[in-house]
Write a protein that holds these residues in place. Structure first.
Motif, mmCIF file in Angstrom:
data_model
loop_
_atom_site.group_PDB
_atom_site.id
_atom_site.type_symbol
_atom_site.label_atom_id
_atom_site.label_comp_id
_atom_site.label_asym_id
_atom_site.label_seq_id
_atom_site.Cartn_x
_atom_site.Cartn_y
_atom_site.Cartn_z
ATOM 1 N N LEU A 17 -17.370 82.211 -11.903
ATOM 2 C CA LEU A 17 -18.683 82.486 -12.488
ATOM 3 C C LEU A 17 -19.688 82.647 -11.350
ATOM 4 C CD1 LEU A 17 -18.690 79.839 -15.346
ATOM 5 C CD2 LEU A 17 -18.445 82.311 -15.608
ATOM 6 N N PRO A 18 -20.796 83.348 -11.589
ATOM 7 C CA PRO A 18 -21.807 83.503 -10.536
ATOM 8 C C PRO A 18 -22.324 82.147 -10.053
ATOM 9 C CG PRO A 18 -22.329 84.865 -12.444
ATOM 10 C CD PRO A 18 -21.169 84.003 -12.831
ATOM 11 N N ALA A 19 -22.744 82.102 -8.810
ATOM 12 C CA ALA A 19 -23.269 80.858 -8.233
ATOM 13 C C ALA A 19 -24.420 80.309 -9.071
ATOM 14 C CB ALA A 19 -23.729 81.100 -6.799
ATOM 15 N N LYS A 20 -25.198 81.191 -9.649
ATOM 16 C CA LYS A 20 -26.342 80.765 -10.463
ATOM 17 C C LYS A 20 -25.899 80.039 -11.740
ATOM 18 C CE LYS A 20 -30.897 82.540 -11.482
ATOM 19 N NZ LYS A 20 -31.769 83.687 -11.520
ATOM 20 N N ALA A 21 -24.636 80.238 -12.156
ATOM 21 C CA ALA A 21 -24.114 79.588 -13.364
ATOM 22 C C ALA A 21 -23.572 78.191 -13.076
ATOM 23 C CB ALA A 21 -23.020 80.441 -13.997
ATOM 24 N N GLN A 22 -23.304 77.874 -11.821
ATOM 25 C CA GLN A 22 -22.691 76.591 -11.488
ATOM 26 C C GLN A 22 -23.536 75.380 -11.901
ATOM 27 O OE1 GLN A 22 -19.487 76.503 -10.768
ATOM 28 N NE2 GLN A 22 -19.522 78.738 -10.764
ATOM 29 N N PRO A 23 -24.865 75.399 -11.724
ATOM 30 C CA PRO A 23 -25.651 74.263 -12.213
ATOM 31 C C PRO A 23 -25.531 74.081 -13.733
ATOM 32 C CG PRO A 23 -26.947 75.537 -10.668
ATOM 33 C CD PRO A 23 -25.700 76.329 -10.951
ATOM 34 N N LEU A 24 -25.383 75.176 -14.461
ATOM 35 C CA LEU A 24 -25.207 75.096 -15.911
ATOM 36 C C LEU A 24 -23.913 74.365 -16.242
ATOM 37 C CD1 LEU A 24 -25.879 75.810 -18.868
ATOM 38 C CD2 LEU A 24 -24.741 78.015 -18.475
ATOM 39 N N VAL A 25 -22.844 74.689 -15.546
ATOM 40 C CA VAL A 25 -21.554 74.037 -15.788
ATOM 41 C C VAL A 25 -21.677 72.537 -15.519
ATOM 42 C CG1 VAL A 25 -19.148 73.888 -15.054
ATOM 43 C CG2 VAL A 25 -20.241 76.128 -15.282
ATOM 44 N N GLY A 26 -22.308 72.175 -14.402
ATOM 45 C CA GLY A 26 -22.511 70.763 -14.084
ATOM 46 C C GLY A 26 -23.366 70.057 -15.122
ATOM 47 N N TYR A 27 -24.410 70.732 -15.564
ATOM 48 C CA TYR A 27 -25.303 70.182 -16.589
ATOM 49 C C TYR A 27 -24.544 69.910 -17.889
ATOM 50 C CZ TYR A 27 -29.142 70.227 -20.032
ATOM 51 O OH TYR A 27 -30.005 69.925 -21.051
ATOM 52 N N LEU A 28 -23.755 70.884 -18.330
ATOM 53 C CA LEU A 28 -23.010 70.733 -19.581
ATOM 54 C C LEU A 28 -21.969 69.626 -19.471
ATOM 55 C CD1 LEU A 28 -22.511 74.491 -20.538
ATOM 56 C CD2 LEU A 28 -24.220 72.892 -21.459
ATOM 57 N N ARG A 29 -21.251 69.589 -18.348
ATOM 58 C CA ARG A 29 -20.249 68.527 -18.145
ATOM 59 C C ARG A 29 -20.899 67.159 -18.178
ATOM 60 N NH1 ARG A 29 -16.660 71.208 -13.373
ATOM 61 N NH2 ARG A 29 -15.141 72.194 -14.734
ATOM 62 N N LEU A 51 -33.824 78.336 -15.396
ATOM 63 C CA LEU A 51 -33.214 79.641 -15.659
ATOM 64 C C LEU A 51 -33.924 80.234 -16.859
ATOM 65 C CD1 LEU A 51 -29.428 78.637 -15.502
ATOM 66 C CD2 LEU A 51 -30.659 79.951 -13.787
ATOM 67 N N SER A 52 -33.689 81.503 -17.134
ATOM 68 C CA SER A 52 -34.231 82.078 -18.367
ATOM 69 C C SER A 52 -33.246 81.800 -19.501
ATOM 70 C CB SER A 52 -34.434 83.587 -18.209
ATOM 71 O OG SER A 52 -33.185 84.255 -18.178
ATOM 72 N N ALA A 53 -33.741 81.804 -20.727
ATOM 73 C CA ALA A 53 -32.868 81.608 -21.885
ATOM 74 C C ALA A 53 -31.819 82.716 -21.950
ATOM 75 C CB ALA A 53 -33.699 81.572 -23.169
ATOM 76 N N LYS A 54 -32.202 83.917 -21.533
ATOM 77 C CA LYS A 54 -31.266 85.041 -21.525
ATOM 78 C C LYS A 54 -30.121 84.791 -20.535
ATOM 79 C CE LYS A 54 -31.282 90.070 -21.250
ATOM 80 N NZ LYS A 54 -32.122 91.252 -21.131
ATOM 81 N N GLU A 55 -30.458 84.260 -19.364
ATOM 82 C CA GLU A 55 -29.418 83.932 -18.377
ATOM 83 C C GLU A 55 -28.483 82.854 -18.909
ATOM 84 O OE1 GLU A 55 -31.336 84.545 -13.982
ATOM 85 O OE2 GLU A 55 -32.175 82.923 -15.211
ATOM 86 N N VAL A 56 -29.052 81.816 -19.493
ATOM 87 C CA VAL A 56 -28.227 80.736 -20.042
ATOM 88 C C VAL A 56 -27.302 81.287 -21.118
ATOM 89 C CG1 VAL A 56 -28.244 78.582 -21.371
ATOM 90 C CG2 VAL A 56 -29.848 78.890 -19.477
ATOM 91 N N GLY A 57 -27.825 82.112 -22.023
ATOM 92 C CA GLY A 57 -27.004 82.702 -23.080
ATOM 93 C C GLY A 57 -25.864 83.542 -22.520
ATOM 94 N N ALA A 58 -26.147 84.327 -21.491
ATOM 95 C CA ALA A 58 -25.105 85.164 -20.880
ATOM 96 C C ALA A 58 -24.036 84.295 -20.226
ATOM 97 C CB ALA A 58 -25.722 86.110 -19.857
ATOM 98 N N PHE A 59 -24.439 83.231 -19.529
ATOM 99 C CA PHE A 59 -23.470 82.348 -18.890
ATOM 100 C C PHE A 59 -22.668 81.573 -19.937
ATOM 101 C CE2 PHE A 59 -26.583 82.096 -15.098
ATOM 102 C CZ PHE A 59 -26.048 83.246 -14.545
ATOM 103 N N MET A 60 -23.313 81.181 -21.032
ATOM 104 C CA MET A 60 -22.606 80.458 -22.098
ATOM 105 C C MET A 60 -21.530 81.357 -22.715
ATOM 106 S SD MET A 60 -23.836 77.331 -22.490
ATOM 107 C CE MET A 60 -24.600 76.442 -23.805
ATOM 108 N N ARG A 61 -21.858 82.624 -22.909
ATOM 109 C CA ARG A 61 -20.860 83.552 -23.449
ATOM 110 C C ARG A 61 -19.660 83.667 -22.518
ATOM 111 N NH1 ARG A 61 -25.575 85.565 -24.851
ATOM 112 N NH2 ARG A 61 -26.018 85.866 -27.040
ATOM 113 N N ARG A 62 -19.924 83.689 -21.223
ATOM 114 C CA ARG A 62 -18.819 83.751 -20.254
ATOM 115 C C ARG A 62 -18.021 82.454 -20.254
ATOM 116 N NH1 ARG A 62 -20.473 86.686 -14.810
ATOM 117 N NH2 ARG A 62 -18.270 86.310 -14.424
ATOM 118 N N LEU A 63 -18.694 81.326 -20.426
ATOM 119 C CA LEU A 63 -17.985 80.050 -20.494
ATOM 120 C C LEU A 63 -17.088 79.968 -21.725
ATOM 121 C CD1 LEU A 63 -20.656 77.452 -19.350
ATOM 122 C CD2 LEU A 63 -18.443 77.898 -18.284
#
Length: 89
Positions: A17-29, A51-63
């Protein structure tokens, strides 16, 4: 980056996943570890992670497509997507 949002030893699939998505993964875990399964809207996660809500949504879809990391499911849509996040079994 705070310990709550820092990725904890990301798996190979999650590392793609993009580097910008890594904090999201840590946050969710972290939240799954502390609270168990939970529901959340992208905009509330975005506020916590700068992050923007749009970015979070895109990363969540990839997750959703990953077989590793937190389990993410689009649950409902009312004024934005509600996500169900849980630990993988």
């Amino acid at each position: 980056m705070s310990p709550e949002t820092a990725p904890s030893d990301p798996t190979p699939e999650v590392r793609r996943l993009p580097a910008k998505a890594q904090p999201l993964v840590g946050y969710l875990r972290s939240r799954v570890r502390e609270e168990g399964a939970f529901y959340v809207k992208s905009r509330f996660v975005a506020e916590d992670l700068d992050l923007s809500a749009k970015e979070v949504g895109a990363f969540m879809r990839r997750l959703q497509e990953c077989e590793e990391g937190p389990a993410v499911e689009a649950w409902a849509y009312t004024n934005g997507t509600t996500w169900y996040v849980s630990a993988r079994e």
